[in-house]
Each structure stands twice: as structure tokens, then as C-alpha cells.
Write an enzyme that holds these catalytic residues in place. Structure first.
Site, PDB file in Angstrom:
ATOM      1  N   LYS A  15       0.954  -1.205  -0.005  1.00  0.00           N
ATOM      2  CA  LYS A  15      -0.068   0.047  -0.021  1.00  0.00           C
ATOM      3  C   LYS A  15       0.793   1.376   0.006  1.00  0.00           C
ATOM      4  O   LYS A  15       0.695   2.101  -0.829  1.00  0.00           O
ATOM      5  CB  LYS A  15      -1.137   0.239   1.013  1.00  0.00           C
ATOM      6  CG  LYS A  15      -1.762  -1.081   1.319  1.00  0.00           C
ATOM      7  CD  LYS A  15      -2.806  -1.307   2.569  1.00  0.00           C
ATOM      8  CE  LYS A  15      -2.055  -1.164   3.965  1.00  0.00           C
ATOM      9  NZ  LYS A  15      -1.313  -2.452   4.322  1.00  0.00           N
ATOM     10  N   ARG A 129      11.943  -5.659   5.256  1.00  0.00           N
ATOM     11  CA  ARG A 129      11.419  -4.453   4.911  1.00  0.00           C
ATOM     12  C   ARG A 129      12.350  -3.593   5.673  1.00  0.00           C
ATOM     13  O   ARG A 129      13.113  -3.704   6.912  1.00  0.00           O
ATOM     14  CB  ARG A 129      10.152  -3.718   5.299  1.00  0.00           C
ATOM     15  CG  ARG A 129       9.858  -2.181   5.203  1.00  0.00           C
ATOM     16  CD  ARG A 129       8.433  -1.816   5.319  1.00  0.00           C
ATOM     17  NE  ARG A 129       7.691  -2.637   6.401  1.00  0.00           N
ATOM     18  CZ  ARG A 129       6.378  -2.451   6.294  1.00  0.00           C
ATOM     19  NH1 ARG A 129       5.726  -1.818   5.295  1.00  0.00           N
ATOM     20  NH2 ARG A 129       5.751  -3.160   7.148  1.00  0.00           N
ATOM     21  N   ARG A 162      11.310  -1.568  11.083  1.00  0.00           N
ATOM     22  CA  ARG A 162      10.070  -0.850  11.863  1.00  0.00           C
ATOM     23  C   ARG A 162       9.850  -1.993  13.019  1.00  0.00           C
ATOM     24  O   ARG A 162      10.231  -3.180  13.201  1.00  0.00           O
ATOM     25  CB  ARG A 162       8.891  -1.080  11.057  1.00  0.00           C
ATOM     26  CG  ARG A 162       8.768   0.392  10.628  1.00  0.00           C
ATOM     27  CD  ARG A 162       7.477   0.325   9.511  1.00  0.00           C
ATOM     28  NE  ARG A 162       6.297  -0.272   9.928  1.00  0.00           N
ATOM     29  CZ  ARG A 162       5.250  -0.526   9.039  1.00  0.00           C
ATOM     30  NH1 ARG A 162       5.175   0.198   7.978  1.00  0.00           N
ATOM     31  NH2 ARG A 162       4.239  -0.940   9.771  1.00  0.00           N
ATOM     32  N   ARG A 173      -0.896  -9.015  13.295  1.00  0.00           N
ATOM     33  CA  ARG A 173      -1.422  -7.935  12.359  1.00  0.00           C
ATOM     34  C   ARG A 173      -2.143  -8.679  11.283  1.00  0.00           C
ATOM     35  O   ARG A 173      -3.416  -8.224  10.857  1.00  0.00           O
ATOM     36  CB  ARG A 173      -0.229  -7.065  11.803  1.00  0.00           C
ATOM     37  CG  ARG A 173       0.314  -6.507  12.658  1.00  0.00           C
ATOM     38  CD  ARG A 173       1.728  -5.711  12.378  1.00  0.00           C
ATOM     39  NE  ARG A 173       1.593  -5.004  11.415  1.00  0.00           N
ATOM     40  CZ  ARG A 173       2.905  -4.684  10.561  1.00  0.00           C
ATOM     41  NH1 ARG A 173       4.312  -5.424  10.831  1.00  0.00           N
ATOM     42  NH2 ARG A 173       2.803  -3.859   9.359  1.00  0.00           N
TER      43      ARG A 173
HETATM   44  P1  AP5 Z   1       4.960  -1.506   1.802  1.00  0.00           P
HETATM   45  O1  AP5 Z   1       4.394  -0.683   0.689  1.00  0.00           O
HETATM   46  O2  AP5 Z   1       5.521  -0.854   2.842  1.00  0.00           O
HETATM   47  O3  AP5 Z   1       3.460  -2.322   2.444  1.00  0.00           O
HETATM   48  P2  AP5 Z   1       2.117  -1.882   3.272  1.00  0.00           P
HETATM   49  O4  AP5 Z   1       1.133  -2.279   2.697  1.00  0.00           O
HETATM   50  O5  AP5 Z   1       2.220  -0.495   2.974  1.00  0.00           O
HETATM   51  O6  AP5 Z   1       2.574  -2.602   4.514  1.00  0.00           O
HETATM   52  P3  AP5 Z   1       2.459  -2.098   6.076  1.00  0.00           P
HETATM   53  O7  AP5 Z   1       3.488  -2.953   6.871  1.00  0.00           O
HETATM   54  O8  AP5 Z   1       3.063  -0.533   6.106  1.00  0.00           O
HETATM   55  O9  AP5 Z   1       0.902  -1.790   6.163  1.00  0.00           O
HETATM   56  P4  AP5 Z   1       0.251  -1.765   7.595  1.00  0.00           P
HETATM   57  O10 AP5 Z   1      -1.052  -1.674   7.242  1.00  0.00           O
HETATM   58  O11 AP5 Z   1       0.441  -2.877   8.361  1.00  0.00           O
HETATM   59  O12 AP5 Z   1       1.002  -0.774   8.425  1.00  0.00           O
HETATM   60  P5  AP5 Z   1       0.882   0.866   8.573  1.00  0.00           P
HETATM   61  O13 AP5 Z   1       2.046   1.635   8.552  1.00  0.00           O
HETATM   62  O14 AP5 Z   1      -0.261   1.438   7.841  1.00  0.00           O
HETATM   63  O15 AP5 Z   1       5.582  -2.980   1.465  1.00  0.00           O
HETATM   64  C1  AP5 Z   1       6.174  -3.888   2.245  1.00  0.00           C
HETATM   65  C2  AP5 Z   1       7.712  -4.248   1.993  1.00  0.00           C
HETATM   66  O16 AP5 Z   1       7.473  -5.044   0.624  1.00  0.00           O
HETATM   67  C3  AP5 Z   1       8.630  -3.259   1.368  1.00  0.00           C
HETATM   68  O17 AP5 Z   1       9.741  -3.674   1.908  1.00  0.00           O
HETATM   69  C4  AP5 Z   1       8.487  -3.095  -0.066  1.00  0.00           C
HETATM   70  O18 AP5 Z   1       9.659  -2.760  -0.453  1.00  0.00           O
HETATM   71  C5  AP5 Z   1       8.099  -4.522  -0.388  1.00  0.00           C
HETATM   72  N1  AP5 Z   1       7.160  -4.559  -1.613  1.00  0.00           N
HETATM   73  C6  AP5 Z   1       6.270  -3.622  -1.729  1.00  0.00           C
HETATM   74  N2  AP5 Z   1       5.735  -4.043  -2.930  1.00  0.00           N
HETATM   75  C7  AP5 Z   1       6.237  -5.188  -3.532  1.00  0.00           C
HETATM   76  C8  AP5 Z   1       6.063  -5.922  -4.458  1.00  0.00           C
HETATM   77  N3  AP5 Z   1       5.158  -5.758  -5.556  1.00  0.00           N
HETATM   78  N4  AP5 Z   1       7.090  -6.815  -4.849  1.00  0.00           N
HETATM   79  C9  AP5 Z   1       7.934  -7.227  -4.169  1.00  0.00           C
HETATM   80  N5  AP5 Z   1       8.216  -6.450  -2.872  1.00  0.00           N
HETATM   81  C10 AP5 Z   1       7.367  -5.323  -2.471  1.00  0.00           C
HETATM   82  O19 AP5 Z   1       0.300   0.830  10.194  1.00  0.00           O
HETATM   83  C11 AP5 Z   1       1.342   0.650  11.064  1.00  0.00           C
HETATM   84  C12 AP5 Z   1       0.446   0.491  12.411  1.00  0.00           C
HETATM   85  O20 AP5 Z   1      -0.102   1.759  12.783  1.00  0.00           O
HETATM   86  C13 AP5 Z   1      -0.764  -0.470  12.574  1.00  0.00           C
HETATM   87  O21 AP5 Z   1      -0.409  -1.914  12.974  1.00  0.00           O
HETATM   88  C14 AP5 Z   1      -1.535   0.304  13.686  1.00  0.00           C
HETATM   89  O22 AP5 Z   1      -1.046  -0.311  14.988  1.00  0.00           O
HETATM   90  C15 AP5 Z   1      -1.395   1.547  13.527  1.00  0.00           C
HETATM   91  N6  AP5 Z   1      -2.437   2.242  12.679  1.00  0.00           N
HETATM   92  C16 AP5 Z   1      -2.194   2.450  11.194  1.00  0.00           C
HETATM   93  N7  AP5 Z   1      -3.450   3.042  10.619  1.00  0.00           N
HETATM   94  C17 AP5 Z   1      -4.329   2.753  11.682  1.00  0.00           C
HETATM   95  C18 AP5 Z   1      -5.758   2.882  11.719  1.00  0.00           C
HETATM   96  N8  AP5 Z   1      -6.353   3.427  10.560  1.00  0.00           N
HETATM   97  N9  AP5 Z   1      -6.404   2.407  12.794  1.00  0.00           N
HETATM   98  C19 AP5 Z   1      -5.959   2.135  13.750  1.00  0.00           C
HETATM   99  N10 AP5 Z   1      -4.622   1.623  13.796  1.00  0.00           N
HETATM  100  C20 AP5 Z   1      -3.689   2.159  12.874  1.00  0.00           C
END
Ligand code: AP5
Length: 217
Positions: A15, A129, A162, A173
Site C-alpha cells: 500500500k 523491509r 520497523r 497484524r
Molecule cells: P509496503 O509498501 O511498505 O507495504 P504496506 O502495505 O504499506 O505495509 P505496512 O506494513 O506498512 O502496512 P500496515 O497496514 O501493517 O502498516 P501501517 O503503517 O499502515 O511494502 C512492504 C515491503 O514489501 C517493503 O519492503 C516493500 O519494498 C516491499 N514491496 C512492496 N511492493 C512489493 C512488490 N510488488 N513486490 C515485492 N516487494 C514489494 O500501520 C502500522 C500500524 O499503525 C498498525 O499496525 C496500527 O498499529 C497503526 N495504525 C495505522 N493506521 C491505523 C488505523 N487506521 N487504525 C488503527 N491503527 C492504525
């Protein structure tokens, strides 16, 4: 015309990676609630420490807090040319709360992109990552390594793992994703807004598939 897009997918689906590319390609503002929270968690006060604890254990921050945070952000002029929500809504309560906020701002959702990725690939992506501690850019030890070990290609900031990117936390998660976030997809499916994209492709092909789904934007 301003466009309003949501990216939904499990942790590690890509994402953040896609949101950053689409921000550049389409001139939309990326709103990553994860990044907003990570920035807040760096502040050394009670609330910052509370958020840091919640995030490193892989739990969700409360709906009330997230909804308030997002409502404030959406009022910012940066979002006037359109936005991509990355990480919000994550629960049905957040999805329901978003509606009146958008109505008040005179904005409408155009599309919800669901990135689908096999669970085994998610674990590999997350545990490999590397994230820039300065600009938030994301790299991967194998799939998209930085040119210089430990250094961000974009801003020369230090690359870190992270705190929530451990194999144990990923399990928690993913469970939360299935239980709490998948109902969000069902909610938007009923509104005919969801388009699925195969997130198992390489980054460039995922972007091309997203652009194809968005049509003539
Ligand atoms: P990446 O693009 O970073 O993936 P992502 O989907 O953004 O993964 P996240 O782990 O950031 O999602 P998340 O929803 O768990 O975390 P968030 O930060 O929102 O890609 C991942 C890896 O794969 C990278 O190394 C990249 O290079 C690689 N990659 C990408 N695309 C690829 C491809 N096509 N092929 C190969 N490799 C690839 O949230 C973190 C925390 O914040 C949550 O756990 C929660 O505690 C809190 N939080 C955030 N939002 C909320 C909310 N709305 N409500 C409550 N808590 C929240």
C-alpha cells in the site's frame, strides 16, 4: 477534477509503496495513518509513548483517535487536489465515520483498490523491509535493496527495521486484518467501489494494474 482513492490490503501488501508512486504520478496527496502515527510516536511524551507501545505490539490505535486524526488531516488544503488513503479505514467504524466527514467537505470516494498478496509473501516482505528514519521511504533487503547498505537512496537518511516488523507481530497484524479490516472491503463492495489488483506482481506491474483499474484518470 480531484480524485479520492483508498488502498486496502494486508500488512506488507504494498500500500505504502504504491501510494507514494501514485502520489507522484497522479498529483494526489498520500495520507498514511501509519506514517502519521510513527511521526507522533517519536515525540517523547505520554501520548507518543502510548502510541509507540500500541504499534510495536501490532495492535490498532483506537477508532476515536484515528477518526479525529483523519478528519483534521482531510481539512488541510494539501488534500484539495485529491488524496490516497493508505491504512485508513481499518475498521468498519472508521469506514462509517469517514462518510459524513467527506460529505461535509463536499468530497466523494471514487475507488477502493484492494491489493491481494499471498500470506507467505507478506511475511517475507515485512521481515525484509527497511524504512528510512528520515523521509519514510521503504526498501527491501532482497526485492528493492538500497544502493548503499543502510542508507536511503532518496535522502541519505538511516535505514531501520520497523519495531512492528517481526515475524511474531506479523501474525497478530494479519489476524486483525482478517477480523477487522476485511469487513471494510465488504462494506465498500456493497457500494460497488472495490477493484482488485494482484499485488503479487513486481512493483511496476502492480502500478500499471492500478492505473488500468483507474481508467482515464
Ligand atoms: P509496503 O509498501 O511498505 O507495504 P504496506 O502495505 O504499506 O505495509 P505496512 O506494513 O506498512 O502496512 P500496515 O497496514 O501493517 O502498516 P501501517 O503503517 O499502515 O511494502 C512492504 C515491503 O514489501 C517493503 O519492503 C516493500 O519494498 C516491499 N514491496 C512492496 N511492493 C512489493 C512488490 N510488488 N513486490 C515485492 N516487494 C514489494 O500501520 C502500522 C500500524 O499503525 C498498525 O499496525 C496500527 O498499529 C497503526 N495504525 C495505522 N493506521 C491505523 C488505523 N487506521 N487504525 C488503527 N491503527 C492504525
Amino acid at each position: 477534477m480531484a480524485h479520492h482513492l483508498i488502498l486496502v490490503g494486508p500488512p506488507g501488501a504494498g500500500k505504502g509503496t504504491q501510494a507514494k508512486i501514485l502520489e507522484k504520478n497522479l498529483g494526489l496527496e498520500q495520507i498514511s495513518t501509519g506514517e502519521m502515527l510513527r511521526a507522533r510516536a517519536k515525540q517523547d511524551d505520554d501520548f507518543g509513548r502510548e502510541i509507540a507501545g500500541i504499534m510495536s505490539s501490532g495492535q490498532f490505535v483506537t477508532d476515536d483517535h484515528m477518526i479525529r486524526m483523519l478528519a483534521e488531516k482531510l481539512q488541510h488544503p494539501d488534500t484539495d487536489n485529491g488524496f490516497i488513503l493508505d491504512g485508513f479505514p481499518r475498521t468498519q467504524a472508521q469506514a462509517e465515520a469517514l462518510e459524513p466527514i467527506l460529505v461535509e467537505l463536499g468530497k466523494e470516494l471514487d475507488c477502493v483498490i484492494e491489493l491481494t498478496v499471498d500470506e507467505s509473501a507478506l511475511v517475507e516482505r515485512i521481515t525484509g523491509r527497511l524504512m528510512c528514519s528520515s523521509c519514510g521511504a521503504s526498501f527491501h533487503k532482497t526485492f528493492s535493496p538500497p544502493q548503499q547498505d543502510g542508507v536511503c537512496d532518496l535522502c541519505s537518511g538511516a535505514l531501520k527495521t520497523r519495531s512492528d516488523d517481526t515475524a511474531e507481530t506479523v501474525v497478530k497484524r494479519l489476524k486483525d486484518y482478517h477480523q477487522k479490516t476485511e469487513p471494510v472491503l465488504a462494506y465498500y463492495q456493497k457500494k460497488g467501489l472495490v477493484k482488485q489488483v494482484d499485488g503479487m506482481q513486481d512493483v511496476a506491474h502492480v502500478t500499471a494494474s492500478v492505473m488500468e483499474k483507474l481508467g482515464a484518470w
